[in-house]
Design an enzyme around this catalytic site. Structure first.
Site, PDB file in Angstrom:
ATOM      1  N   ARG A  33      42.128   8.220  74.246  1.00  0.00           N
ATOM      2  CA  ARG A  33      43.614   8.120  74.478  1.00  0.00           C
ATOM      3  C   ARG A  33      44.157   9.223  75.168  1.00  0.00           C
ATOM      4  NH1 ARG A  33      45.939   7.451  68.512  1.00  0.00           N
ATOM      5  NH2 ARG A  33      47.900   7.178  69.417  1.00  0.00           N
ATOM      6  N   HIS A  79      44.860  -2.915  74.507  1.00  0.00           N
ATOM      7  CA  HIS A  79      44.992  -1.561  73.843  1.00  0.00           C
ATOM      8  C   HIS A  79      45.469  -1.657  72.354  1.00  0.00           C
ATOM      9  CE1 HIS A  79      45.951   2.419  74.410  1.00  0.00           C
ATOM     10  NE2 HIS A  79      46.997   2.532  73.847  1.00  0.00           N
ATOM     11  N   TYR A 123      65.078  -5.399  78.088  1.00  0.00           N
ATOM     12  CA  TYR A 123      66.138  -5.559  79.120  1.00  0.00           C
ATOM     13  C   TYR A 123      65.512  -5.183  80.345  1.00  0.00           C
ATOM     14  CZ  TYR A 123      69.128  -5.438  74.925  1.00  0.00           C
ATOM     15  OH  TYR A 123      69.912  -5.775  73.938  1.00  0.00           O
TER      16      TYR A 123
END
Length: 819
Positions: A33, A79, A123
């Protein structure tokens, strides 16, 4: 303690279990990570974003796709974490104030340098940037290992590392916090890093110090300034501090007030938070001199912060306080930590470059093997096709006679000693390729393949050819994507001391007859016409006190104090109190260690102390000596001997010289002597000097200066008369003579004895005349009449009956603040 499991009970040690579990968790965070791989410079989530976009065809050449779709693809197959973490990582890859070379091209609101959050993923849109394509180039040529994803589906694989033509770890840097460790690698300029890679390939023994001459320092996307002092430690050890400062300049507002303009911010500074912090400090009176604050940055993230100053503010002091108290100056704590073979290591600059080079060698070798295998396979097929074309009629006959395709293949294999793959290719051959033209093309392709195979074999057998390929590829990337450095590197010191908070300005320093000293900003005096009464420059401490010595200086230069006893003291000019014009100042004995009845008789400001510069001294009774300025570099508050004096003699004048000037000395009763400085040999500090001028009984030296052959001699008398005389009127004579007349001897009872003389080089300069009552007049010298040596001059300052001129000083060009 016991833990129940299906079908059994197992006793474990709780402490050992906690240690083991925590270590497993820590290593998972470190490897999976938080930390980037030294080879491609990417964390796992970043690598998975790049690979998912490639697999979905969301490349630089295509159209942008919804961020939500990209995030969903990454989360679905690669992931095993939430969509927020994935989207935040993708947004960071697109922000050009975070990434030196963004890896994602964005469409829509992806946040701002003010800390505004990006719009929701539904968006916005994104795709790989052109430079990101260099990270995945050749990934389909067996250049890197593929592994199963968290799905454990053998049909869905992900790369363990990207091939990375781009030295991404240094170019874009990285930041991350793991368990018990963190990384913070600054970004660098692609052109410099590319040159460093090539240098290390060509000269493996290159040192880190030599590499830092190529890779000069971090190159932040926000520009600004960094200081080079700590860079050797950072690049040598892999950790250290890098001081960053905003890029600023000064402008004059429409109302005449000064403004500090901030054009570039230090890396990772939140602009909105910075403005709030400055406003709060001003409100709390921790930052003085600021009148207004405005953000005039444009929508393209072109920074422009306007800090308007008060009329009384000193811009250097305000700016240094901003550096001291706000994030206009910030420290980047570099920790160049990355994964090397799955283990975290802190790496210096050379080690980081070497790991990238080693990885590229492996990638190029694997790619070459893959291409060689493909070429050999294709050559094998072409060899079968050429055999077919050489016996075309027989091949056709065998195929026509066969009952099925497999029988035809076996017949061809037995007849022409072909492999199964060759026979399959012949059987699948279209009739259109049996023409002579197609046969020629097949032979040409085969010949080219043989050449390619030979080249690929050479590459595999010669490591130097592998290095040449790496250099060619890095040069191509440099040519296409490198850009000029944005961050300026300053080689100077950055630590702020008390002097940094003192404004660098021209000041007027005065010392009264009774020893009160002060400095005043030069612009507090207004220019007046000849004959004016002047402005009050200082209050007399009593009826007998008056300004005896004055000079102009810069607050950051040294001030030397020469005394009547031939001693010299040294202070920084800003250590002299800054007081109001009408204040009398403080006793000079509070600043320097004067003895009883010892007084300061000369002030001189020094910007540097060198052997090529001299200090020339003249005493009241006509002695002169010159000493290299370097001899006075170690003067302290308790003083040093400047000249040995005899009897009642006093040291009254000191000037800087080059060692080869001409000198002019004038007496109070109007005699002047001009001679060359070469007649005075250099002497040490603790010496007496030689005779400068033979004095008549009762006469004393009134002034001494360095000659400018094209200049004029200014003399001012006790009763306010003054004149300018061309230097050419003074003949060059020898040292230690009586000299020639300087004023009309018959007029001395009216005009008074000479109290001051100086050589004027430019008639646009201004003159300050100070009286014994503390009056000061400042007037342009072009208002003073030019007349011959034996004249009385004109009134330049009208005196009261009980007042007299005490001293004079020059203040540079009219209307200027420069001395």
């Amino acid at each position: 303690m016991s833990i129940f499991e299906p079908g059994q009970i197992r006793d474990i040690d709780l402490e050992q279990e906690m240690r083991s579990s925590y270590m497993d968790y820590a290593m998972s965070v470190i490897i999976s990570r938080a930390l980037p791989d030294v080879r491609d410079g990417l964390k796992p989530v970043q690598r998975r974003i790049m690979y998912a976009m490639l697999q979905e065809g969301i490349t630089a050449a295509g159209r942008t796709k919804k961020s939500a779709a990209i995030v969903g693809e990454v989360m679905k197959n690669y992931h095993p974490h939430g969509n927020t973490a994935i989207y935040d990582s993708m947004v960071r890859l697109a922000q050009d104030w975070v990434m030196r070379y963004p890896l994602v091209t964005s469409q829509g609101n992806f946040g701002s340098v003010d800390g505004d959050p990006p719009a929701a993923e539904r968006y916005t849109e994104a795709k790989m940037s052109p430079i990101a394509m260099t990270l995945v180039e050749d990934i389909d040529k067996d250049t890197v290992d593929m592994a199963q994803t968290y799905l454990a589906d053998p049909d869905i694989l992900e790369p363990t590392v990207l091939p990375a033509l781009l030295p991404n770890l240094l170019v874009n840097g990285a930041t991350g916090i793991a368990v018990g460790m963190a990384t913070n690698i600054p970004p660098h300029n692609l052109g410099e890093v590319s040159d460093g890679v090539v240098r290390l390939i060509d000269e493996p023994e290159t040192t880190t110090e030599e590499l830092t001459k190529i890779i000069k320092g971090p190159d932040f996307p926000t520009g600004a300034i960094i200081y080079a002092r700590d860079l050797p430690a950072v690049y040598g050890t892999g950790h250290g501090r890098i001081v960053m400062r905003a890029q600023v300049d000064f402008e004059e507002a429409s109302d005449g007030k000064e403004q500090i303009i901030v054009r570039e911010l230090p890396y990772q500074v939140n602009k909105a938070r910075l403005l709030t912090n400055i406003a709060e400090l001003v409100k709390d009176h921790k930052l003085e001199g600021i009148e207004g604050l405005n953000d005039e940055s444009d929508r393209n993230d072109q920074t422009r912060i306007v800090i308007k100053l008060k009329s009384s503010a000193r811009r250097t002091a305000v700016l240094n306080n901003l550096f001291k108290h706000t994030q206009l100056q910030l420290t980047f704590g570099a920790i160049m930590l990355a994964l090397v073979d799955g283990r975290p290591q802190v790496l210096g600059l050379k080690a980081m470059l070497q790991h990238f080079i080693d990885f590229r060698r492996l990638v190029v070798t694997r790619r070459t093997r893959y291409l060689l295998a493909k070429a050999r396979d294709r050559a094998h097929i072409l060899e079968g096709l050429m055999k077919c074309l050489e016996h075309l009629d027989e091949v056709i006959a065998i195929i026509r006679a066969a009952q099925d395709e497999r029988t035809a293949q076996r017949g061809l294999e037995e007849r022409f000693q072909l492999s199964e793959r060759q026979s399959k290719a012949i059987v699948d051959l279209r009739l259109g390729r049996l023409t002579r033209l197609e046969a020629s093309k097949i032979r040409e392709e085969y010949e080219e393949l043989i050449k390619e195979i030979a080249h690929l074999e050479d590459v595999l057998g010669n490591p130097r050819l592998v290095d040449e390929i790496i250099k060619e590829e890095i040069a191509a990337i440099r040519k296409k994507y490198a850009d000029p450095r944005r961050t300026q590197i300053n080689q100077g010191e950055v630590e702020l001391n008390e002097e940094d908070l003192i404004p660098r300005e021209q000041v007027f320093v005065t010392l009264t007859n009774r020893g009160y000293i002060k400095r005043i900003p030069l612009d507090q005096y207004r220019a007046q016409h000849r004959g004016g009464k002047g402005v009050v420059g200082a209050r007399r401490s009593n009826d007998e006190d008056y300004i005896a010595h004055s000079t102009t200086a810069n607050t950051h230069t040294d001030m030397l104090f020469f005394t009547n006893r031939g001693r010299v003291f040294r202070l920084r000019t800003h250590e002299i109190p800054d007081v109001k014009r009408q204040a009398k100042g403080i006793p000079v004995i509070n600043l320097i260690d004067l003895d009883q009845r010892e007084r300061v008789t000369a002030l001189i400001d020094m910007e540097e102390f060198s052997d090529s510069q001299y200090l020339v001294m003249v005493t009241k009774l006509g002695q002169i000596k010159k000493t290299p300025a370097a001899a006075y570099s170690s003067v302290r508050r308790n003083g040093l001997i400047a000249i040995n004096l005899q009897g009642d003699d006093e040291l009254n004048w000191v000037r800087r010289s080059s060692g080869g000037n001409e000198l002019l000395i004038v007496t109070r009763r109007g005699k002047g002597s001009r001679f060359t400085e070469k007649e005075v040999r250099p002497m040490g500090r603790d010496t007496m000097g030689v005779g400068a001028m033979r004095l008549r009984a009762g006469d004393e030296i009134a002034g001494f200066d360095i000659v400018n052959p094209e200049g004029h001699v200014l003399v001012v008398t006790q009763n306010g008369f003054g004149k300018l005389t061309p230097m050419s009127d003074y003949p060059v004579k020898s040292r230690n003579i009586q000299g020639v007349y300087t004023v009309d001897q018959t007029a001395i009872p009216k005009i008074g004895e000479i109290v001051g003389m100086r050589v004027v080089e430019d008639l646009s300069e201004e003159l300050m005349v100070i009286s014994t009552s503390g009056q000061v007049i400042r007037l342009p010298l072009d208002q003073v009449r030019v007349s011959g040596r034996q004249t009385r001059g004109v009134i330049i300052m009208r005196m009261d009956d009980d007042d007299r001129v005490a001293s004079i000083a020059g203040v540079g060009a009219a209307g200027s603040l420069d001395a």
